[in-house]
Structure formats: C-alpha cells, structure tokens
Scaffold this motif. Structure first.
Motif, PDB file in Angstrom:
ATOM      1  N   HIS A 166      -2.568   6.182  -3.107  1.00  0.00           N
ATOM      2  CA  HIS A 166      -3.047   6.949  -1.952  1.00  0.00           C
ATOM      3  C   HIS A 166      -3.901   6.052  -1.074  1.00  0.00           C
ATOM      4  N   CYS A 167      -4.518   6.649  -0.034  1.00  0.00           N
ATOM      5  CA  CYS A 167      -5.594   5.972   0.685  1.00  0.00           C
ATOM      6  C   CYS A 167      -6.517   7.041   1.247  1.00  0.00           C
ATOM      7  N   ASP A 168      -7.703   6.611   1.656  1.00  0.00           N
ATOM      8  CA  ASP A 168      -8.670   7.526   2.276  1.00  0.00           C
ATOM      9  C   ASP A 168      -8.628   7.265   3.790  1.00  0.00           C
ATOM     10  N   HIS A 169      -9.592   7.790   4.521  1.00  0.00           N
ATOM     11  CA  HIS A 169      -9.565   7.582   5.980  1.00  0.00           C
ATOM     12  C   HIS A 169      -9.984   6.162   6.340  1.00  0.00           C
ATOM     13  N   GLN A 170     -11.247   5.841   6.068  1.00  0.00           N
ATOM     14  CA  GLN A 170     -11.720   4.459   6.185  1.00  0.00           C
ATOM     15  C   GLN A 170     -12.444   4.211   4.875  1.00  0.00           C
ATOM     16  N   ALA A 171     -12.019   3.228   4.105  1.00  0.00           N
ATOM     17  CA  ALA A 171     -12.561   3.161   2.743  1.00  0.00           C
ATOM     18  C   ALA A 171     -12.430   1.779   2.134  1.00  0.00           C
ATOM     19  N   ALA A 172     -13.252   1.574   1.106  1.00  0.00           N
ATOM     20  CA  ALA A 172     -13.076   0.436   0.212  1.00  0.00           C
ATOM     21  C   ALA A 172     -12.135   0.895  -0.905  1.00  0.00           C
ATOM     22  N   LEU A 173     -11.436  -0.051  -1.528  1.00  0.00           N
ATOM     23  CA  LEU A 173     -10.489   0.338  -2.583  1.00  0.00           C
ATOM     24  C   LEU A 173     -11.240   1.027  -3.720  1.00  0.00           C
ATOM     25  N   GLY A 218       0.384   2.779   0.734  1.00  0.00           N
ATOM     26  CA  GLY A 218       1.150   2.835  -0.514  1.00  0.00           C
ATOM     27  C   GLY A 218       2.610   2.443  -0.324  1.00  0.00           C
ATOM     28  N   TYR A 219       3.190   2.842   0.806  1.00  0.00           N
ATOM     29  CA  TYR A 219       4.591   2.493   1.051  1.00  0.00           C
ATOM     30  C   TYR A 219       4.760   0.972   1.182  1.00  0.00           C
ATOM     31  N   VAL A 229      15.268   1.942 -23.322  1.00  0.00           N
ATOM     32  CA  VAL A 229      15.232   2.358 -24.729  1.00  0.00           C
ATOM     33  C   VAL A 229      14.200   3.463 -24.857  1.00  0.00           C
ATOM     34  N   GLY A 230      14.647   4.622 -25.276  1.00  0.00           N
ATOM     35  CA  GLY A 230      13.718   5.744 -25.420  1.00  0.00           C
ATOM     36  C   GLY A 230      12.592   5.379 -26.374  1.00  0.00           C
ATOM     37  N   GLY A 231      11.400   5.829 -26.061  1.00  0.00           N
ATOM     38  CA  GLY A 231      10.270   5.580 -26.957  1.00  0.00           C
ATOM     39  C   GLY A 231       9.584   4.244 -26.742  1.00  0.00           C
ATOM     40  N   GLY A 232      10.083   3.442 -25.783  1.00  0.00           N
ATOM     41  CA  GLY A 232       9.403   2.176 -25.483  1.00  0.00           C
ATOM     42  C   GLY A 232       8.255   2.407 -24.525  1.00  0.00           C
ATOM     43  N   LYS A 233       7.692   1.309 -24.050  1.00  0.00           N
ATOM     44  CA  LYS A 233       6.602   1.415 -23.068  1.00  0.00           C
ATOM     45  C   LYS A 233       7.158   1.886 -21.736  1.00  0.00           C
ATOM     46  N   LYS A 234       6.407   2.733 -21.049  1.00  0.00           N
ATOM     47  CA  LYS A 234       6.858   3.196 -19.737  1.00  0.00           C
ATOM     48  C   LYS A 234       5.692   3.236 -18.753  1.00  0.00           C
ATOM     49  N   ALA A 235       5.924   2.662 -17.581  1.00  0.00           N
ATOM     50  CA  ALA A 235       4.946   2.760 -16.489  1.00  0.00           C
ATOM     51  C   ALA A 235       5.623   3.478 -15.327  1.00  0.00           C
ATOM     52  N   TYR A 236       4.880   4.331 -14.674  1.00  0.00           N
ATOM     53  CA  TYR A 236       5.414   5.105 -13.551  1.00  0.00           C
ATOM     54  C   TYR A 236       4.468   4.911 -12.366  1.00  0.00           C
ATOM     55  N   ILE A 237       5.014   4.550 -11.227  1.00  0.00           N
ATOM     56  CA  ILE A 237       4.173   4.332 -10.028  1.00  0.00           C
ATOM     57  C   ILE A 237       4.820   5.052  -8.848  1.00  0.00           C
ATOM     58  N   GLN A 238       4.022   5.835  -8.139  1.00  0.00           N
ATOM     59  CA  GLN A 238       4.551   6.504  -6.953  1.00  0.00           C
ATOM     60  C   GLN A 238       3.633   6.275  -5.753  1.00  0.00           C
ATOM     61  N   ALA A 239       4.212   6.402  -4.569  1.00  0.00           N
ATOM     62  CA  ALA A 239       3.446   6.305  -3.323  1.00  0.00           C
ATOM     63  C   ALA A 239       3.866   7.432  -2.404  1.00  0.00           C
ATOM     64  N   GLY A 240       2.974   7.794  -1.496  1.00  0.00           N
ATOM     65  CA  GLY A 240       3.349   8.741  -0.444  1.00  0.00           C
ATOM     66  C   GLY A 240       3.368  10.193  -0.861  1.00  0.00           C
ATOM     67  N   LEU A 241       2.680  10.544  -1.953  1.00  0.00           N
ATOM     68  CA  LEU A 241       2.589  11.970  -2.293  1.00  0.00           C
ATOM     69  C   LEU A 241       1.874  12.685  -1.143  1.00  0.00           C
ATOM     70  N   HIS A 242       0.778  12.104  -0.676  1.00  0.00           N
ATOM     71  CA  HIS A 242       0.255  12.462   0.648  1.00  0.00           C
ATOM     72  C   HIS A 242       1.046  11.597   1.620  1.00  0.00           C
ATOM     73  N   ALA A 243       2.020  12.226   2.258  1.00  0.00           N
ATOM     74  CA  ALA A 243       3.055  11.441   2.921  1.00  0.00           C
ATOM     75  C   ALA A 243       2.567  10.692   4.158  1.00  0.00           C
ATOM     76  N   ASP A 244       1.367  11.036   4.655  1.00  0.00           N
ATOM     77  CA  ASP A 244       0.849  10.370   5.845  1.00  0.00           C
ATOM     78  C   ASP A 244      -0.108   9.234   5.498  1.00  0.00           C
TER      79      ASP A 244
END
Ligand SMILES: [Zn+2]
Length: 381
Positions: A173-180, A50-51, A31-46
């Motif tokens: 995303h993620c970093d190299h070695q990291a805490a969330l 996230g996948y 329904v247009g105009g309702g609540k919407k959430a968008y989630i993506q992974a892998g924009l930095h594909a390596d």
C-alpha cells in the motif's frame, strides 16, 4: 526452464456485459506443503507505488527464475483490485472505497476462527508443524464453505483463498505523504524484524487486532486466536502477514521501486525462497511501537493546513505539527489554529491535500504509550 505460470480468475459480473479478471502469477516449485510467499499490490487501487514495485519484482523474479533460483512458491497478484482500478470520478482514480456500497476494500475480511476451530479441535496434537498443516487445511475448507454475495465479496474471498496457506503475506500500500512503514501483528514481533529491516521501514506498528480486519490480519490473526483457544497444543503464528506502506501516493521512481523490489527479494532470500548465500539484514531503523500508540493529529476548526513537520521527523510533546489557517477569522491571532503533538513520537504520515475539516486526520505520529484501548478501531477510514 521457467517455473512461471499465470492464472486468470474471472469475478462474477456485477453488471451486464462486464466481467473483471484477477491475474495471479506463480513462481517456484509447485509442491503442496512447501514454503509459500504471497505478495499483492493495489488492493487500494489508487495507490500507485505498489504497482511499480510489482513491475520490478516480476522483472527480477523472471531473471532469478531463468537461473533456477526460485526455491519456494512465490505468488504475485500485481493488481489485486480490478473493481477499484476502474473507479474514475472527476478525472481521478478513486480506489479505496467500493463505489457500490462505500466499503473500504481493505476492511471487514471474514474472521474464520470459529469455523476453523470447529474443524481442528479433535485433530490438533503435540507437533507444531502438524498443527500448522491441519489448520491450513481447515482454513481452506472454511473458505470453501463461504458463499460470497457480490462482486467485491468474491474478490475478497479469492484473494484470501490465494493467501490463506502462505508463510509470508505482503500487502503493498501507500499513505498520502509518508515515510515507509509497516503494520504487522504483535505476535509476529520480533520474528518479523528482518522484514522491516530489509525494507528500511522508519516505523513498524504492532497490533494483534486493529478492530477492522484488514487483509493482512485476516491471514495472520487466526493463528494467535487459535493458540488462545487451544493452549494445550502448540499453534505457532505461522503466517507472517504485513501491510507495507510504500511512502506517499506520489513517491514513484524506478530507482526507489527497484530498490524496494530488491529488498523484498533479499528478505525472501533470507527466508529460503531464493537461492544464494543468506545475507544478514541491515540494522532496523527504529524499534517497533504499538499501533494503539499512534497519535492522530486532528483539527477542531476548518481551514487550510500548513505543515511545519515532514514525514520522518521526530516530534516532541507540545511541539506544533501544523497550523490550520482561516483568513475569514476576524481576530488576527486566532486566524492560525495550532495543532500540537500530545506525546513524543515520529511523524510518519500526513495528508496530501491541504484542506482541514474538523475530525479529519491530518497527520499520524508513532508514539510509545498506547492511547487507545483494546478492541477500538486503530486504523483510519
Ligand atoms: Zn492502502
């Protein structure tokens, strides 16, 4: 009955006989105009975690959806960068920079503030909800007016078109070695506190303008820019967009990813997207700090780096974070080059390989006192 539907978007080909496809999965009432959430992974594909979180998110959402429990629109793009995920070199995936022009896939998104401002200047009124709807409409129109030139520009344009009218945008995303850790607009804090709390973020970094327009900022910054432009009308920060750094590159386990997916859904439940009684988020691990207060630990000499501190550790000003070792240096005492923190903070990320080059960022520490001025690039390459 399932509400799930799948859309495939074909990017215009950059090479003969090669087309790439972006898969977009939608759940919930259309329904247009309702609540919407968008989630993506892998924009930095390596960046692999996230996948895996997407894999678990889809499984959970399928289960919830089968029981009629998805109350708002939830859009998932599980592999947001079909260009980068095909960039193999020397037996490794290289998905951060576009091979064709060297540009980071998560930088330089279009700033449409002027284009949207022109469209809404005579349409805004005294009601914040009406203004939100007007701005979303104008944002969509301004995006339609753009004519992306190449394949990567088409990809960025399509992702933004999918996310621009969402209430919630999470870019995994993620970093190299990291805490969330989580990057989010300062104007969205403390309203976004439930996101960091549910995710168990050790660090939340706030900036209204990081200087390089990553994807989350392209979705959210326009709202405070327009609020500044039209102070006589209420313009809320209507898009909670955040970059979520799911620990380090190699931090993949079903247990952790399933928990991350579950926490994202509990956050969405708290925001009314998922049916069921709302539960209060857990306590926030650490108060948010300015992105401009992140200290980048760099070296002035080459060598191999030995870290003395782990991601998640509290650091005191003057403490040695790492040593850069060069066995070819003649003077024994000078073979070890010590890297000290300038300020108190929390070490939240460090490089994964152990080669130090002058100027390269080896570790990141979240401090409290800003170290950079407004308008400077606050992110890494
Ligand atoms: Zn990334």
């Amino acid at each position: 009955m399932s509400t799930r539907c799948v859309e495939e978007y074909r990017l215009p080909a950059a090479s003969m006989a090669n087309t790439r496809t972006l898969r977009i999965i939608r759940y919930g009432p259309d329904v247009g105009g309702g609540k919407k959430a968008y989630i993506q992974a892998g924009l930095h594909a390596d960046e692999a975690p996230g996948y895996l979180v997407m894999h678990h998110l889809i499984a959970e959402l399928d289960r919830i959806d089968a029981q009629g429990g998805v109350q708002g629109e939830v859009v998932l793009v599980p592999a947001a960068n079909p260009i980068g995920v095909a960039q193999w070199r020397d037996d490794g995936l290289q998905g951060r920079f576009n091979f064709s022009d060297g540009i980071n896939f998560n930088r330089s998104y279009p700033d449409l503030t002027d284009a949207v401002a022109r469209r809404v200047q005579d349409r805004l009124g005294p009601e914040a909800a009406d203004n939100t709807a007007t701005i979303r409409w104008a944002f969509g129109e301004a995006l339609e007016d753009l004519t992306p030139e190449d394949e990567a520009a088409h990809l960025k344009h399509r992702l933004l078109a999918c996310a621009h009218d969402a209430d919630i945008v999470l870019d995994l995303h993620c970093d190299h070695q990291a805490a969330l850790h989580v990057y989010v607009g300062e104007s969205l804090w403390p309203a976004a506190q439930d996101l960091s709390a549910w995710l168990g973020a050790v660090v939340t970094l706030l900036a209204d303008d990081s200087g390089v327009t990553p994807f989350d900022e392209a979705c959210s910054r326009i709202w405070w820019r327009l609020a500044e432009r039209f102070p006589q009308h209420p313009v809320p920060p209507a898009c909670l967009a955040a970059t979520v750094e799911l620990r380090g590159m190699a931090d993949l386990s079903h247990a952790v990813a399933a928990k991350d997916a579950h926490n994202i859904l509990r956050f969405l439940a708290g925001r009314g997207f998922i049916a069921g009684p709302a539960t209060a988020p857990p306590e926030l691990k650490n108060e948010a700090t300015p992105l401009a207060a992140v200290e980048h630990i760099k070296t002035a000499v080459p060598g191999v780096v030995v870290f003395l501190k782990e991601p998640g550790e509290i650091i005191t000003a003057g403490e040695v974070v790492a040593e850069v070792i060069n066995p070819l240096r003649s003077n024994g005492a000078r073979r070890a080059h010590r890297l000290r923190a300038a300020a108190d903070g929390l070490l939240f990320a460090r490089s994964a390989d152990r080669f130090a080059r002058p100027g390269r960022i080896l570790a990141k520490i979240a401090g409290r006192r800003p170290l950079k001025a407004a308008g400077e690039n606050l992110l890494t390459l």
